[in-house]
Structure formats: structure tokens, C-alpha cells
Scaffold this motif. Structure first.
Motif, PDB file in Angstrom:
ATOM      1  N   TRP A 127      35.817 -25.979 -40.425  1.00  0.00           N
ATOM      2  CA  TRP A 127      35.933 -25.553 -41.595  1.00  0.00           C
ATOM      3  C   TRP A 127      37.332 -25.975 -42.177  1.00  0.00           C
ATOM      4  N   CYS A 146      27.576 -19.162 -33.399  1.00  0.00           N
ATOM      5  CA  CYS A 146      28.272 -18.649 -34.366  1.00  0.00           C
ATOM      6  C   CYS A 146      28.448 -17.298 -34.832  1.00  0.00           C
ATOM      7  N   PHE A 148      29.867 -16.464 -38.493  1.00  0.00           N
ATOM      8  CA  PHE A 148      30.214 -16.105 -39.673  1.00  0.00           C
ATOM      9  C   PHE A 148      29.096 -17.372 -40.489  1.00  0.00           C
ATOM     10  N   PRO A 149      28.308 -17.000 -41.331  1.00  0.00           N
ATOM     11  CA  PRO A 149      26.706 -17.292 -41.700  1.00  0.00           C
ATOM     12  C   PRO A 149      26.712 -18.816 -42.073  1.00  0.00           C
ATOM     13  N   PHE A 150      28.385 -19.074 -42.623  1.00  0.00           N
ATOM     14  CA  PHE A 150      28.038 -20.473 -43.176  1.00  0.00           C
ATOM     15  C   PHE A 150      27.855 -22.015 -41.788  1.00  0.00           C
ATOM     16  N   GLU A 151      28.096 -21.561 -40.613  1.00  0.00           N
ATOM     17  CA  GLU A 151      28.740 -22.135 -40.144  1.00  0.00           C
ATOM     18  C   GLU A 151      27.329 -22.981 -39.185  1.00  0.00           C
ATOM     19  N   ALA A 153      25.017 -23.981 -40.865  1.00  0.00           N
ATOM     20  CA  ALA A 153      24.107 -25.204 -41.061  1.00  0.00           C
ATOM     21  C   ALA A 153      25.467 -26.386 -41.337  1.00  0.00           C
ATOM     22  N   LEU A 154      26.355 -26.218 -40.881  1.00  0.00           N
ATOM     23  CA  LEU A 154      27.913 -27.231 -41.001  1.00  0.00           C
ATOM     24  C   LEU A 154      27.667 -27.839 -39.496  1.00  0.00           C
ATOM     25  N   TYR A 164      23.398 -18.215 -35.556  1.00  0.00           N
ATOM     26  CA  TYR A 164      24.705 -17.472 -36.261  1.00  0.00           C
ATOM     27  C   TYR A 164      23.230 -15.745 -35.831  1.00  0.00           C
ATOM     28  N   LEU A 318      37.515 -16.100 -45.640  1.00  0.00           N
ATOM     29  CA  LEU A 318      35.879 -15.809 -45.913  1.00  0.00           C
ATOM     30  C   LEU A 318      35.476 -15.496 -47.212  1.00  0.00           C
ATOM     31  N   GLU A 364      28.005  -8.790 -44.428  1.00  0.00           N
ATOM     32  CA  GLU A 364      27.285  -9.941 -44.694  1.00  0.00           C
ATOM     33  C   GLU A 364      27.326 -10.106 -42.959  1.00  0.00           C
TER      34      GLU A 364
END
Length: 383
Positions: A127, A146, A148-151, A153-154, A164, A318, A364
Motif C-alpha cells: 500500500w 497483518c 495494521f487494521p486496514f491490510e 481487506a486490501l 489482523y 498511519l 487502535e
């Protein structure tokens, strides 16, 4: 496949100090789930403290930058070939590559193509740069853990299974670091300004950054003589850091520490720090920082072409904005580094706002990482 899987044997490769910390926390979860487990591969001192059997010194893999890797390519490629052959012979239950994607992804792909189950711990930063790595990850790993929390879904959009698990370091660092205790441990008075110098944990980083950091420290001390400086050095590279320090204007004026980067970050008022995992650790300690990096000019040009975001430092990525300065390549002059670091020491309101931002980030990232890792790995093993 040359032999049957050995029950509760896991192979891991962690290529540098930050990977050693991540892997040691992963081992906490694995050992709680499978108390009779054996772990082998390549790792550092924290992993060794868990009974890990390291077949090569971790420092052999701690190289960053295209040109720097090329210089050591033959040795690193030889280690990977020998390691692959040994793993195929011993056939552990699972191979876990901890970060170090340039080394681990190819190794994982080779093992997986022969039928061994593989997990990659820490999603490569597709990303941020090198989006072309997605195909390599898909071929290499049965599952990606993962931090980081957004990873996830990517990765799911790219057809890659992922979970996550939180950032392990977020549970190691207390929400409110004890600055007084850290200063007491280092013999530093509670009321003096302290700057921590962290020029990196790799030999190649030290070559490009340590002298700049020491020169910047000399300028800071000239402007504010009361500042005290601490510099953590990983034990394997301490002698080299000492040599660079002796050759600098700060000889005898910096407290050099054996490791203890977390103590240094807890004790300091601000840090001058190399881009990398350590910047996230500094953010979790709620410390203002100046992020710096310098590398071979050709490596820099190649890296810039593949960069997908305007930020390099993890705290800025972040937060989605420049919450701390980044001084990279030619911009990382001693004068600029000193000026940016001194600015934090005279901006208490900005520091307070940054601390609040970092506290939110910390919340987070906190999860029961060892257990979540073990849960995901158990699912991979059960197929």
C-alpha cells in the motif's frame, strides 16, 4: 516432499532486530498453544531466549537498499539455498517468514511449491510502495498475519488470505511510559532535556546515517549545551558505532547503550531516528521525532520510482499526514536534522497534541497478538 512433517516443529526466519522482536512475541503464542514445540531457522537474541535454534547469525540478513543488497547478494543467496535444502530435508510443520520480504517471499514460494505450509508475518507494504509484490505474496504464503487494521481487506481483494493480529509492539510499550524510571535506569537527571539518537539497526544504515546524526547532535549541543544524548546500539554493531562516535565531534558526549532502545525512547524528550519500525516504536512511546534516511543514490532513485504515498515514516503513513518531519536523502543534512529536532524541544503545545494523536494510534493497534497469531496458524495447519 522428503520426509513426514515433524509435529510441533516450526521454522522461522527474522532478518533484523525489529523482526527478532516480532518473532519473539509470535513464539510466545506458539509456545502457549504447543508447549512441546521446537523452533528453528534464522533469528536473533530475543528468539534465542525462547529456545530458538538459529542456524545462521541474524546479522547476515540485515542489509537494506538495492546497491547494498547487491554487494552481499552471493552470500545471502547462498544462505537461502542452504536453508531451503535443510528445511525440505527436516520438513517442519510450518514455515513462518517474519518480515524481510526480499529474503522470505522467494523462500516461502519455493517451500510452498513443494507442499510445505507457509505463513508470512507482516504484510509487505504494498500500500506504500512496490505494489507489484502482490503476485509474489499470493504465490508465497498460505496466510498473511497483518499488523495494521486496514491490510486484510486490501489483501482479500487481491485473493490473499489474511488476518489482523494487531501490532505486537503496541502491547510491549505501556500506554503511559515511565520517563522517570527510564532516566533513573540511565543515570539521567529528571529535568534535563534528552535526545535519543537511533541511526538504525543495520550496518548499511549506520554507514549512511550515524555520522550525520552525531554531527547534528554537535550542532544541537552548541545551541543548547544542557541537552544530553543517548544512543542505543545493537550489541553486534556496537563496536562500529563506538568507532563512528569517536571520529565525530560528539566523542565522549553521547551515552552509548547496549540495545535498550525502549529505555532510550522512554527517557527522551525527542528522538532523531532512522525510518523503519523504530519510528512506530517511538510513536507508541508518544515521543516527538524527526525521521531521517539516507542511502546509496541509485537505491534512492529506484525506491522513489516505486513509492505510492507521500510519506515514508510509519507514524505519518498511519496518520495520513505529516505529523512529524521527514528529512530524506540530501535533505538529511546535519543542520536540517538539528534544527528540526530542536524545534520539538521548544514547542510544548505541538508535543502535547502529537502525544494525543499517538495515544489514539496506540489504542487502535493493541490486540492479543500472540493468541491471534496462534489462532490463525492453527487454522492453516488444520487446512
Amino acid at each position: 516432499m522428503t520426509s513426514n512433517p515433524t509435529q510441533h516443529q516450526f521454522a522461522l526466519v527474522a532478518g533484523e532486530a525489529s523482526g527478532d522482536l516480532l518473532a519473539s512475541l509470535l513464539l510466545d503464542g506458539l509456545q502457549a498453544r504447543w508447549p512441546d514445540m521446537r523452533s528453528v531457522g534464522i533469528g536473533g537474541p530475543r528468539m534465542l531466549a525462547h529456545g530458538f535454534e538459529s542456524w545462521w547469525p541474524q546479522e547476515k540478513l540485515a542489509v537494506r537498499g538495492y546497491i547494498e543488497v547487491l554487494r552481499h547478494y552471493a552470500e545471502i543467496a547462498g544462505i537461502r539455498r542452504q536453508l531451503k535444502a535443510r528445511l525440505l530435508k527436516e520438513w517442519p510443520q510450518l514455515f513462518i517468514g517474519v518480515d524481510a520480504p526480499d529474503f522470505n517471499l522467494d523462500l516461502e514460494a519455493g517451500l510452498r511449491s513443494r507442499g510445505m505450509k507457509t505463513v508470512h508475518f507482516v504484510c509487505p507494504s504494498i500500500w506504500a510502495w512496490r505494489a507489484d509484490r502482490a503476485d509474489k505474496i499470493r504465490a508465497a504464503a498460505d496466510h498473511v498475519l497483518c499488523i495494521f487494521p486496514f491490510e486484510p481487506a486490501l489483501l482479500e481483494k487481491l485473493g490473499i488470505a489474511a488476518s489482523y493480529v494487531g501490532h505486537p509492539i503496541a502491547n510491549v510499550v505501556p500506554m503511559v511510559p515511565d520517563r522517570a524510571a527510564a532516566r533513573s535506569a540511565l543515570g539521567i537527571q529528571p529535568d534535563v532535556p534528552v535526545v535519543a539518537l537511533l541511526p538504525g539497526s543495520r550496518r548499511s544504515e549506520l554507514r549512511y546515517l550515524a555520522s550525520r546524526f552525531f554531527a547534528a547532535a554537535a550542532l544541537m549541543q552548541r545551541a543548547r549545551p544542557e541537552i544530553q544524548f543517548v544512543a542505543p546500539a545493537i550489541p553486534a554493531l556496537r563496536a562500529e558505532v563506538e568507532q563512528m562516535l569517536k571520529a565525530s565531534p560528539m566523542a565522549g558526549k553521547v551515552q552509548l547503550l547496549d540495545g535498550q532502545s525502549h529505555v532510550a525512547l522512554a527517557a527522551c524528550d525527542a528522538t532523531l531516528i532512522a525510518s523503519g519500525t523504530a519510528t512506530l516504536e517511538a510513536a507508541l512511546f508518544k515521543r516527538p521525532m524527526v525521521i531521517a534516511y539516507n542511502m546509496h543514490s541509485l537505491s534512492w532513485r529506484l525506491m522513489q520510482r516505486q513509492q505510492l504515498q507521500p510519506w515514508v515514516g510509519l507514524p505519518n503513513i498511519l496518520c495520513g499526514e505529516f505529523v512529524v518531519p521527514e528529512l530524506l536523502q540530501d535533505a538529511a543534512s546535519p543542520e536540517a536534522l538539528a534544527e528540526a529536532t530542536l524545534a520539538w524541544l521548544s514547542s510544548p503545545d505541538k508535543v502535547a497534541a502529537l502525544e494525543q494523536r499517538f495515544a489514539t494510534m496506540h489504542e487502535e493497534l493493541r490486540r492479543d497478538t500472540p493468541t491471534l497469531c496462534a489462532d490463525a496458524i492453527q487454522k492453516v495447519l488444520e487446512g
